[in-house]
Design a protein around this motif. Sequence first.
Motif, PDB file in Angstrom:
ATOM      1  N   VAL A  25       0.841  -1.242   0.137  1.00  0.00           N
ATOM      2  CA  VAL A  25      -0.027   0.036  -0.155  1.00  0.00           C
ATOM      3  C   VAL A  25       0.825   1.232  -0.013  1.00  0.00           C
ATOM      4  O   VAL A  25       1.590   1.202   0.676  1.00  0.00           O
ATOM      5  CB  VAL A  25      -0.892   0.028   1.192  1.00  0.00           C
ATOM      6  CG1 VAL A  25      -1.741   1.318   1.164  1.00  0.00           C
ATOM      7  CG2 VAL A  25      -1.645  -1.161   1.404  1.00  0.00           C
ATOM      8  N   GLU A 110       0.298  -2.130  -4.931  1.00  0.00           N
ATOM      9  CA  GLU A 110      -0.740  -2.904  -5.272  1.00  0.00           C
ATOM     10  C   GLU A 110      -1.901  -1.881  -5.048  1.00  0.00           C
ATOM     11  O   GLU A 110      -3.103  -2.157  -5.706  1.00  0.00           O
ATOM     12  CB  GLU A 110      -0.822  -4.108  -4.628  1.00  0.00           C
ATOM     13  CG  GLU A 110      -1.838  -5.047  -5.188  1.00  0.00           C
ATOM     14  CD  GLU A 110      -1.822  -6.381  -4.226  1.00  0.00           C
ATOM     15  OE1 GLU A 110      -2.703  -7.470  -4.566  1.00  0.00           O
ATOM     16  OE2 GLU A 110      -1.007  -6.798  -3.270  1.00  0.00           O
ATOM     17  N   PHE A 111      -1.788  -1.077  -3.935  1.00  0.00           N
ATOM     18  CA  PHE A 111      -2.948  -0.330  -3.717  1.00  0.00           C
ATOM     19  C   PHE A 111      -2.400   1.165  -3.485  1.00  0.00           C
ATOM     20  O   PHE A 111      -1.295   1.151  -2.865  1.00  0.00           O
ATOM     21  CB  PHE A 111      -3.760  -0.865  -2.343  1.00  0.00           C
ATOM     22  CG  PHE A 111      -4.031  -2.208  -2.417  1.00  0.00           C
ATOM     23  CD1 PHE A 111      -5.281  -2.702  -3.073  1.00  0.00           C
ATOM     24  CD2 PHE A 111      -3.365  -3.317  -1.793  1.00  0.00           C
ATOM     25  CE1 PHE A 111      -5.716  -3.908  -3.022  1.00  0.00           C
ATOM     26  CE2 PHE A 111      -3.900  -4.841  -2.096  1.00  0.00           C
ATOM     27  CZ  PHE A 111      -4.999  -5.020  -2.630  1.00  0.00           C
ATOM     28  N   LEU A 130      -8.868  -0.589   3.630  1.00  0.00           N
ATOM     29  CA  LEU A 130      -8.333  -1.778   2.905  1.00  0.00           C
ATOM     30  C   LEU A 130      -9.039  -3.158   3.126  1.00  0.00           C
ATOM     31  O   LEU A 130      -9.154  -3.873   2.055  1.00  0.00           O
ATOM     32  CB  LEU A 130      -6.865  -2.003   3.262  1.00  0.00           C
ATOM     33  CG  LEU A 130      -5.873  -3.339   2.509  1.00  0.00           C
ATOM     34  CD1 LEU A 130      -6.231  -3.135   1.110  1.00  0.00           C
ATOM     35  CD2 LEU A 130      -4.715  -3.270   3.384  1.00  0.00           C
ATOM     36  N   LEU A 133     -12.005  -3.038   1.020  1.00  0.00           N
ATOM     37  CA  LEU A 133     -11.758  -3.095  -0.284  1.00  0.00           C
ATOM     38  C   LEU A 133     -11.636  -4.503  -0.777  1.00  0.00           C
ATOM     39  O   LEU A 133     -12.247  -4.966  -1.967  1.00  0.00           O
ATOM     40  CB  LEU A 133     -10.673  -2.369  -0.788  1.00  0.00           C
ATOM     41  CG  LEU A 133     -10.160  -2.213  -2.271  1.00  0.00           C
ATOM     42  CD1 LEU A 133     -10.876  -1.330  -2.953  1.00  0.00           C
ATOM     43  CD2 LEU A 133      -8.733  -1.989  -2.382  1.00  0.00           C
ATOM     44  N   ASP A 139     -13.057  -2.029  -6.172  1.00  0.00           N
ATOM     45  CA  ASP A 139     -12.116  -1.280  -6.925  1.00  0.00           C
ATOM     46  C   ASP A 139     -11.718  -0.128  -6.038  1.00  0.00           C
ATOM     47  O   ASP A 139     -10.470   0.431  -6.295  1.00  0.00           O
ATOM     48  CB  ASP A 139     -12.567  -0.922  -8.486  1.00  0.00           C
ATOM     49  CG  ASP A 139     -12.773  -2.092  -9.276  1.00  0.00           C
ATOM     50  OD1 ASP A 139     -12.072  -2.847  -9.634  1.00  0.00           O
ATOM     51  OD2 ASP A 139     -13.875  -2.499  -9.498  1.00  0.00           O
ATOM     52  N   ILE A 188      -9.087   4.680  -1.041  1.00  0.00           N
ATOM     53  CA  ILE A 188      -7.874   3.571  -1.556  1.00  0.00           C
ATOM     54  C   ILE A 188      -8.338   3.015  -2.761  1.00  0.00           C
ATOM     55  O   ILE A 188      -9.625   2.534  -2.995  1.00  0.00           O
ATOM     56  CB  ILE A 188      -7.687   2.632  -0.371  1.00  0.00           C
ATOM     57  CG1 ILE A 188      -6.830   1.555  -0.568  1.00  0.00           C
ATOM     58  CG2 ILE A 188      -9.216   1.991  -0.041  1.00  0.00           C
ATOM     59  CD1 ILE A 188      -6.276   0.883   0.415  1.00  0.00           C
ATOM     60  N   TRP A 189      -7.571   2.757  -3.621  1.00  0.00           N
ATOM     61  CA  TRP A 189      -7.688   2.369  -4.851  1.00  0.00           C
ATOM     62  C   TRP A 189      -6.761   1.160  -5.191  1.00  0.00           C
ATOM     63  O   TRP A 189      -5.871   0.959  -4.793  1.00  0.00           O
ATOM     64  CB  TRP A 189      -7.154   3.187  -6.001  1.00  0.00           C
ATOM     65  CG  TRP A 189      -8.054   4.595  -6.087  1.00  0.00           C
ATOM     66  CD1 TRP A 189      -7.559   5.574  -5.078  1.00  0.00           C
ATOM     67  CD2 TRP A 189      -8.849   4.928  -6.893  1.00  0.00           C
ATOM     68  NE1 TRP A 189      -8.428   6.734  -5.395  1.00  0.00           N
ATOM     69  CE2 TRP A 189      -9.312   6.377  -6.475  1.00  0.00           C
ATOM     70  CE3 TRP A 189      -9.744   4.426  -8.020  1.00  0.00           C
ATOM     71  CZ2 TRP A 189     -10.330   7.063  -7.304  1.00  0.00           C
ATOM     72  CZ3 TRP A 189     -10.488   5.064  -8.619  1.00  0.00           C
ATOM     73  CH2 TRP A 189     -11.082   6.379  -8.460  1.00  0.00           C
ATOM     74  N   ARG A 190      -7.515   0.033  -5.948  1.00  0.00           N
ATOM     75  CA  ARG A 190      -6.499  -0.793  -6.459  1.00  0.00           C
ATOM     76  C   ARG A 190      -5.721  -0.154  -7.676  1.00  0.00           C
ATOM     77  O   ARG A 190      -6.302   0.651  -8.497  1.00  0.00           O
ATOM     78  CB  ARG A 190      -7.322  -1.949  -7.312  1.00  0.00           C
ATOM     79  CG  ARG A 190      -7.999  -2.828  -6.228  1.00  0.00           C
ATOM     80  CD  ARG A 190      -8.886  -4.010  -6.863  1.00  0.00           C
ATOM     81  NE  ARG A 190      -9.719  -4.700  -5.812  1.00  0.00           N
ATOM     82  CZ  ARG A 190      -9.237  -5.681  -5.257  1.00  0.00           C
ATOM     83  NH1 ARG A 190      -8.109  -6.199  -5.364  1.00  0.00           N
ATOM     84  NH2 ARG A 190     -10.059  -6.352  -4.434  1.00  0.00           N
ATOM     85  N   SER A 191      -4.458  -0.542  -8.019  1.00  0.00           N
ATOM     86  CA  SER A 191      -3.866   0.121  -8.968  1.00  0.00           C
ATOM     87  C   SER A 191      -4.373  -0.179 -10.295  1.00  0.00           C
ATOM     88  O   SER A 191      -4.298   0.394 -11.339  1.00  0.00           O
ATOM     89  CB  SER A 191      -2.151  -0.537  -9.034  1.00  0.00           C
ATOM     90  OG  SER A 191      -1.713  -0.036  -7.840  1.00  0.00           O
TER      91      SER A 191
END
Length: 262
Positions: A25, A110-111, A130, A133, A139, A188-191
Amino acid sequence: MAPQLREAPAEQAVELPEPWRSAAVTVVLPTYNEAGNLPVIVAELLALPLSGLRILVADDNSPDGTGRIADQLAASCGEARVSVVHRRGKQGLGRAYVDGMTRAMQAGAEFVVQMDSDLSHAPKYLPQMLGTLLSANADVVIGSRYVAGASLASEWSWHRRALSGFANYYVRALLRLGIRDVTAGFKIWRSSALRAIDVASIRSNGYSFQVEMNYRSVRHGLKVVELPIHFADRREGDSKMSLRVQLESALIPFMLRRRSPH
């Protein structure tokens, strides 16, 4: 003298199981004149039970020496935990996020987390965001001010509350995204999600950056989840909300709606 990381236990932070707690992260912190707040938020982030957490500070050549303080924090914490991007000048929140997020993904995150550096977003929510998610196979997770269970700082004046509420109502009415807090800056995003919406191509700034990110996410069919947070008032320093940013934020929903095929 190097800045001291103040004692900052991760109060009420959720304990995640492995392998979630060691996920890669990266928290992107855009800064402009946040010398008083940066050592505090870095300490709180590093105290979280997330062993894979990294911090990337994107400083816009702050006149108050925030960039120098960031370098000192990177030296004391180790560049494996804290890194710094020195940008040439004040180019806006959106540009700082795009730069920081792009670098984070290139470095293998990754995040990717976006949050304010003024301590209005409490780091203690990150493990829960997290975990949500991952468990919901989402996503992006938004730390939301406008869902059940959320709250705003008591220091906020009635007109500030009214302005924020109206801005969200206005964008929701125009774009109908199904998101309650469309101007939220704590996510928070996933890449993979950031790549899907082509974050590098976004040119908006300020609140309009947040709106365009949400707009692209919904248009690409990404799964968005909102979690309630308490949104605090900034600890030190002044708001960066200029008239230019406010005008852009008012215009961008119309521009996005015109682009929409529906």
